[in-house]
Write an enzyme that holds these catalytic residues in place. Structure first.
Site, PDB file in Angstrom:
ATOM      1  CG  ASP A  30      -2.074   0.960   1.103  1.00 19.72           C
ATOM      2  OD1 ASP A  30      -3.227   0.498   1.040  1.00 19.72           O
ATOM      3  OD2 ASP A  30      -1.828   2.189   1.056  1.00 19.72           O
ATOM      4  CG  ASN A  86     -11.837  -0.541   4.197  1.00 16.72           C
ATOM      5  OD1 ASN A  86     -12.246  -0.913   5.298  1.00 16.72           O
ATOM      6  ND2 ASN A  86     -10.643  -0.003   4.039  1.00 16.72           N
ATOM      7  N   GLY A  92     -15.457   3.134   3.957  1.00 16.68           N
ATOM      8  CA  GLY A  92     -14.230   3.829   3.572  1.00 16.68           C
ATOM      9  C   GLY A  92     -13.566   3.288   2.320  1.00 16.68           C
ATOM     10  CD  GLN A  93     -14.935  -0.541  -2.438  1.00 15.60           C
ATOM     11  OE1 GLN A  93     -16.085  -0.745  -2.055  1.00 15.60           O
ATOM     12  NE2 GLN A  93     -14.401  -1.164  -3.461  1.00 15.60           N
ATOM     13  CG  HIS A  99      -8.804  -3.049  -2.220  1.00 16.59           C
ATOM     14  ND1 HIS A  99      -9.761  -2.356  -2.943  1.00 16.59           N
ATOM     15  CD2 HIS A  99      -8.621  -2.341  -1.075  1.00 16.59           C
ATOM     16  CE1 HIS A  99     -10.123  -1.290  -2.274  1.00 16.59           C
ATOM     17  NE2 HIS A  99      -9.461  -1.248  -1.119  1.00 16.59           N
ATOM     18  CG  LEU A 100      -7.782  -9.595   1.966  1.00 13.46           C
ATOM     19  CD1 LEU A 100      -8.927  -9.311   2.918  1.00 13.46           C
ATOM     20  CD2 LEU A 100      -7.645 -11.113   1.748  1.00 13.46           C
ATOM     21  CG  HIS A 101      -6.839  -3.032   3.213  1.00  9.94           C
ATOM     22  ND1 HIS A 101      -6.082  -1.896   3.025  1.00  9.94           N
ATOM     23  CD2 HIS A 101      -8.045  -2.760   2.651  1.00  9.94           C
ATOM     24  CE1 HIS A 101      -6.790  -0.975   2.386  1.00  9.94           C
ATOM     25  NE2 HIS A 101      -7.989  -1.478   2.158  1.00  9.94           N
TER      26      HIS A 101
HETATM   27  P1  AMP Z   1      -9.701   1.399   0.453  1.00 10.51           P
HETATM   28  O1  AMP Z   1      -9.864   2.631   1.271  1.00 10.51           O
HETATM   29  O2  AMP Z   1     -10.078   0.149   1.184  1.00 10.51           O
HETATM   30  O3  AMP Z   1     -10.398   1.510  -0.895  1.00 10.51           O
HETATM   31  O4  AMP Z   1      -8.149   1.240   0.189  1.00 10.51           O
HETATM   32  C1  AMP Z   1      -7.504   1.707  -0.963  1.00 10.51           C
HETATM   33  C2  AMP Z   1      -6.044   1.665  -0.645  1.00 10.51           C
HETATM   34  O5  AMP Z   1      -5.331   1.802  -1.863  1.00 10.51           O
HETATM   35  C3  AMP Z   1      -5.559   2.784   0.271  1.00 10.51           C
HETATM   36  O6  AMP Z   1      -4.998   2.204   1.444  1.00 10.51           O
HETATM   37  C4  AMP Z   1      -4.523   3.518  -0.571  1.00 10.51           C
HETATM   38  O7  AMP Z   1      -3.417   3.941   0.202  1.00 10.51           O
HETATM   39  C5  AMP Z   1      -4.142   2.461  -1.580  1.00 10.51           C
HETATM   40  N1  AMP Z   1      -3.623   2.956  -2.848  1.00 10.51           N
HETATM   41  C6  AMP Z   1      -4.196   3.859  -3.671  1.00 10.51           C
HETATM   42  N2  AMP Z   1      -3.448   4.009  -4.784  1.00 10.51           N
HETATM   43  C7  AMP Z   1      -2.403   3.163  -4.663  1.00 10.51           C
HETATM   44  C8  AMP Z   1      -1.272   2.853  -5.484  1.00 10.51           C
HETATM   45  N3  AMP Z   1      -1.086   3.443  -6.674  1.00 10.51           N
HETATM   46  N4  AMP Z   1      -0.381   1.945  -5.024  1.00 10.51           N
HETATM   47  C9  AMP Z   1      -0.559   1.349  -3.836  1.00 10.51           C
HETATM   48  N5  AMP Z   1      -1.604   1.594  -3.017  1.00 10.51           N
HETATM   49  C10 AMP Z   1      -2.511   2.498  -3.422  1.00 10.51           C
END
Ligand code: AMP
Length: 113
Positions: A30, A86, A92-93, A99-101
């Protein structure tokens, strides 16, 4: 899908720090890590949200979790980790590509904020 930042990472149009990939999944660090280890695990197939899943996607979602386990082993994660989807604006998506964190390397509190 055009305009999707994660599809651009999959296609190599945007650079990322890839830590795992196979024919169905890619995982990368991330950009804005919320823990010492913060990996995003995504399907190569564009699916915007959980509610867009079809029955035939269910094994793919299992593959995401199994990839998380493989990454945790590869990174020698100790003491557990948190896996988070999310889904939708209240959760908070920000990126509309499932995507899985995988978060690890510190202690997490519950309930999540
Ligand atoms: P969410 O809030 O669950 O949609 O998470 C999206 C995640 O994507 C966030 O934690 C961002 O920091 C991450 N993110 C956005 N753009 C990029 C990127 N180009 N490379 C890596 N992570 C990213």
């Amino acid at each position: 899908m055009a305009g999707c930042i994660f599809c651009k990472i999959i296609n190599g149009e945007i650079e990322s720090d890839i830590v795992f990939e196979n024919d169905k999944i890619i995982a990368f660090r991330d950009l804005n890590p919320q823990a010492p280890i913060h990996i995003l695990i995504i399907p190569r197939k564009h699916i915007s949200r959980i509610e867009d899943l079809k029955k035939q996607d269910s094994s793919l979602m299992g593959d995401l979790v199994f990839a998380a386990k493989q990454i945790a082993v590869k990174m020698n994660v100790k003491g557990g980790y948190r896996l988070v989807f999310n889904n939708g604006s209240n959760a908070g998506q920000e990126v509309e590509h499932i995507h899985l964190h995988l978060l690890a390397g510190r202690k997490f509190t519950w309930p999540a904020g």
